[in-house]
Design an enzyme around this catalytic site. Structure first.
Site, PDB file in Angstrom:
ATOM      1  CE  LYS A 106      38.127  41.478  48.292  1.00 57.33           C
ATOM      2  NZ  LYS A 106      36.758  41.460  47.741  1.00 57.33           N
ATOM      3  CD  GLU A 142      47.245  29.714  40.737  1.00 57.51           C
ATOM      4  OE1 GLU A 142      47.132  29.715  39.494  1.00 57.51           O
ATOM      5  OE2 GLU A 142      48.044  28.985  41.337  1.00 57.51           O
ATOM      6  CB  CYS A 145      41.190  30.431  35.635  1.00 58.36           C
ATOM      7  SG  CYS A 145      41.363  28.972  36.643  1.00 58.36           S
ATOM      8  CD  GLU A 160      40.324  34.759  31.428  1.00 54.79           C
ATOM      9  OE1 GLU A 160      40.515  35.878  31.962  1.00 54.79           O
ATOM     10  OE2 GLU A 160      40.459  33.700  32.046  1.00 54.79           O
TER      11      GLU A 160
HETATM   12  P1  NAD Z   1      38.994  40.471  39.743  1.00 55.01           P
HETATM   13  O1  NAD Z   1      40.471  40.556  39.605  1.00 55.01           O
HETATM   14  O2  NAD Z   1      38.183  41.589  39.255  1.00 55.01           O
HETATM   15  O3  NAD Z   1      38.571  40.282  41.272  1.00 55.01           O
HETATM   16  C1  NAD Z   1      39.073  39.231  42.060  1.00 55.01           C
HETATM   17  C2  NAD Z   1      39.112  39.670  43.516  1.00 55.01           C
HETATM   18  O4  NAD Z   1      40.058  40.722  43.678  1.00 55.01           O
HETATM   19  C3  NAD Z   1      37.809  40.200  44.064  1.00 55.01           C
HETATM   20  O5  NAD Z   1      37.656  39.704  45.377  1.00 55.01           O
HETATM   21  C4  NAD Z   1      38.019  41.713  44.054  1.00 55.01           C
HETATM   22  O6  NAD Z   1      37.223  42.396  44.995  1.00 55.01           O
HETATM   23  C5  NAD Z   1      39.490  41.798  44.411  1.00 55.01           C
HETATM   24  N1  NAD Z   1      40.158  43.020  43.980  1.00 55.01           N
HETATM   25  C6  NAD Z   1      39.842  43.859  42.954  1.00 55.01           C
HETATM   26  N2  NAD Z   1      40.759  44.849  42.856  1.00 55.01           N
HETATM   27  C7  NAD Z   1      41.683  44.634  43.831  1.00 55.01           C
HETATM   28  C8  NAD Z   1      42.894  45.274  44.212  1.00 55.01           C
HETATM   29  N3  NAD Z   1      43.373  46.344  43.574  1.00 55.01           N
HETATM   30  N4  NAD Z   1      43.608  44.733  45.235  1.00 55.01           N
HETATM   31  C9  NAD Z   1      43.199  43.631  45.872  1.00 55.01           C
HETATM   32  N5  NAD Z   1      42.037  42.981  45.564  1.00 55.01           N
HETATM   33  C10 NAD Z   1      41.303  43.468  44.547  1.00 55.01           C
HETATM   34  O7  NAD Z   1      38.622  39.085  39.028  1.00 55.01           O
HETATM   35  P2  NAD Z   1      37.170  38.463  38.784  1.00 55.01           P
HETATM   36  O8  NAD Z   1      36.532  39.228  37.680  1.00 55.01           O
HETATM   37  O9  NAD Z   1      36.490  38.308  40.090  1.00 55.01           O
HETATM   38  O10 NAD Z   1      37.550  36.995  38.267  1.00 55.01           O
HETATM   39  C11 NAD Z   1      37.705  36.620  36.943  1.00 55.01           C
HETATM   40  C12 NAD Z   1      39.162  36.417  36.623  1.00 55.01           C
HETATM   41  O11 NAD Z   1      39.760  35.496  37.524  1.00 55.01           O
HETATM   42  C13 NAD Z   1      39.396  35.813  35.260  1.00 55.01           C
HETATM   43  O12 NAD Z   1      40.458  36.497  34.628  1.00 55.01           O
HETATM   44  C14 NAD Z   1      39.835  34.392  35.546  1.00 55.01           C
HETATM   45  O13 NAD Z   1      40.609  33.787  34.556  1.00 55.01           O
HETATM   46  C15 NAD Z   1      40.560  34.554  36.817  1.00 55.01           C
HETATM   47  N6  NAD Z   1      40.643  33.294  37.541  1.00 55.01           N
HETATM   48  C16 NAD Z   1      41.856  32.661  37.637  1.00 55.01           C
HETATM   49  C17 NAD Z   1      41.957  31.436  38.260  1.00 55.01           C
HETATM   50  C18 NAD Z   1      43.270  30.719  38.371  1.00 55.01           C
HETATM   51  O14 NAD Z   1      43.386  29.833  39.200  1.00 55.01           O
HETATM   52  N7  NAD Z   1      44.274  31.059  37.594  1.00 55.01           N
HETATM   53  C19 NAD Z   1      40.826  30.853  38.820  1.00 55.01           C
HETATM   54  C20 NAD Z   1      39.600  31.524  38.720  1.00 55.01           C
HETATM   55  C21 NAD Z   1      39.532  32.755  38.078  1.00 55.01           C
END
Ligand code: NAD
Length: 477
Positions: A177, A250, A284, A381
């Protein structure tokens, strides 16, 4: 290659369920961050599609796990081949939805494929604990079943491929997803693999946060591998507890870098700059807080500003662009408000680059000095093209300030003396600590966060085994 006047027409990809392309009446409008316009609408999957996909994944898992590992690895290499054949098409989709320059989009895909090739060469070990006259005992690594792979918008294809590769080799089936902000290239990937993988083995469902939540509670899904924010990671941990799913999380990082007083600013400036500001700062494990010795601050700031001045910001489909827009409007507004908050609290924007006027979400490269930990720009962040620089006069105090965070994804030390750099690196609290680089990831090296940056790791044999359960075999003789 297109220009703003001749934009390519994109055919909307569909969901992949049980080996078929599926469309539904509800759609998600996907915005190109370089134009702020909707460029394609893709299916918004609901509970019905999730149930169909989960049942297909559950059924396919029985056959897939029975295949020899070598055969699953062959399938993964076929996936690599198909993606390579379509790399130009996928890279354009990535640029249109994510904003990054085309060359970087290609780089993202190529990097993902190298990870797949590495996983296609990794075997699942069987550890023999005892083999004597009385008993033979083996530790086997068996598939968990159906994996829900939920991804973020900064590296849509790389993050998906990082999960797909090891999950499939380990014998699981996968439902991906993608983020509702960037679902297009991942949906297209699903369509492309329909021709090579058995139905149900890899399925892609685009949808909003609600669909993500539904994956985390679905009884037929055994593991969630999630990349995204810390906040969502915590919500997933809570919601998946009712079915006791395996989890890899992650999450975000607020990586500190400490420059030591023996470092040569001219030597480290380019790596420091790109350590913090590649992918428009949306990495990230990017460098997000830079600690420099008080007496060297001017020299480092000047060296960084000189590099920043050469960076061309613009539409990623245009030639010569080094940095695209911020991926979405909410994030753009957040970055602006973090900078405004810091400056009103006494920080100083000493470099602000050129960026095209809207409507796209272009943000200038912004270098900030006189930053302190009481500013949200430093504490949180920022995930944008802004680097706060903080000064220190005592190295022990700098280490303590770097560690004073709930997050612990990456960190770095910059020094001309490897031994000294390594010694300070050993005091930093992070999943990876780099010396004279930041961030550097490889398929054979585990990657993950400590503290509240995550749970478990991806990549390497450790990452592969995260898609398995331990099953012990004891044979009495
Ligand atoms: P987000 O958490 O808002 O969304 C990520 C995904 O989770 C999306 O597909 C979203 O639809 C889904 N989602 C949202 N709420 C959910 C829930 N309650 N249950 C299940 N799925 C849900 O994150 P974002 O804004 O898309 O991404 C940015 C963040 O991701 C930053 O904090 C960044 O540091 C982090 N990130 C981490 C890594 C890593 O490897 N550690 C890599 C890339 C990004």
């Amino acid at each position: 290659m297109s220009t703003l006047d001749e934009r390519p027409t994109i055919t909307a990809p569909g969901l992949t369920i049980e080996g078929l392309t599926v469309f539904v009446s509800e759609v998600i409008d996907v915005v190109n961050p370089a134009t702020a316009e909707v460029f394609v609408s893709v299916p918004d999957a609901g509970a019905e599609e999730l149930d169909r996909a989960a049942e297909a994944a559950h059924d396919a898992a029985q056959t897939w796990r029975a295949f020899p590992v070598a055969l699953r690895q062959e399938f993964l290499l076929k996936l690599v081949e198909v993606v390579r054949e379509h790399i130009d098409e996928l890279a354009l989709l990535l640029t249109l939805e994510q904003g990054k320059p085309l060359a970087k989009a290609r780089g993202e895909i190529e990097s993902g494929l190298r990870y797949c090739e590495a996983f296609a060469a990794m075997d699942l070990p069987i550890e023999v604990v005892r083999d004597d006259a009385g008993e033979r005992i083996e530790i086997r690594h068996v598939p968990v079943g159906v994996v829900g792979a939920i991804t973020a918008w900064n590296y849509p294809l790389l993050l998906a491929i990082w999960k797909i590769g090891p999950a499939l080799v380990a014998g699981n089936t996968v439902i991906v997803k993608p983020s509702p902000f960037t679902p297009v290239a991942t949906l297209r990937l699903g369509e492309l693999v329909q021709q090579i993988l058995p139905p149900g083995v890899l399925q892609v469902l685009s949808g909003g946060d609600e669909l993500g939540r539904a994956l985390t509670t679905h009884p037929l899904i055994n593991k969630i591998s999630f990349t995204g924010s810390e906040r969502t990671g915590k919500a997933i941990m809570a919601s998946s507890s009712s079915t006791l799913k395996r989890l890899t999380l992650e999450l975000g990082g607020n990586d500190a870098g400490i420059v030591l007083d023996d470092a040569d600013p001219a030597v480290i400036a380019a790596d420091l700059y790109w350590g913090g500001l590649s992918n428009c700062g949306q990495v990230c494990a990017g460098l997000k807080r830079l600690y420099v010795p008080e007496l060297m601050a001017w020299e480092i700031e000047d060296a960084l500003a000189q590099i920043a001045a050469t960076v061309v910001v613009g539409d990623g489909t245009r030639d010569g662009v080094d940095m695209g827009p911020i991926q979405n409007k909410t994030q753009f507004d957040r970055v602006e408000s973090l900078v405004a908050g810091a400056t009103s609290d006494g920080a100083d924007v000493f470099f602000s680059g050129e960026a095209p006027e809207g409507p796209g979400y272009f943000h200038p490269v912004t270098l900030v000095r006189n930053a302190t930990e009481d500013m949200a720009l430093v504490r949180e962040e920022q995930f944008g093209p802004v680097l706060p620089i903080l000064t220190y006069s005592n190295l022990d105090e700098a280490v303590a300030r770097a560690n004073a965070s709930d997050l612990g994804l990456g960190a770095s030390v910059w020094s001309a003396d490897e031994e000294r750099g390594t010694q300070i690196a050993g005091r930093l609290e992070a999943g990876t600590v780099w010396v004279n680089q930041h961030p550097m990831l490889s398929p054979d090296v585990p990657f993950g966060g400590i503290k509240q940056s995550g749970l478990g790791v991806e990549s390497s044999l450790h990452g592969l085994l995260a898609y398995t359960d331990i099953s012990v075999l004891r044979v009495k003789r």
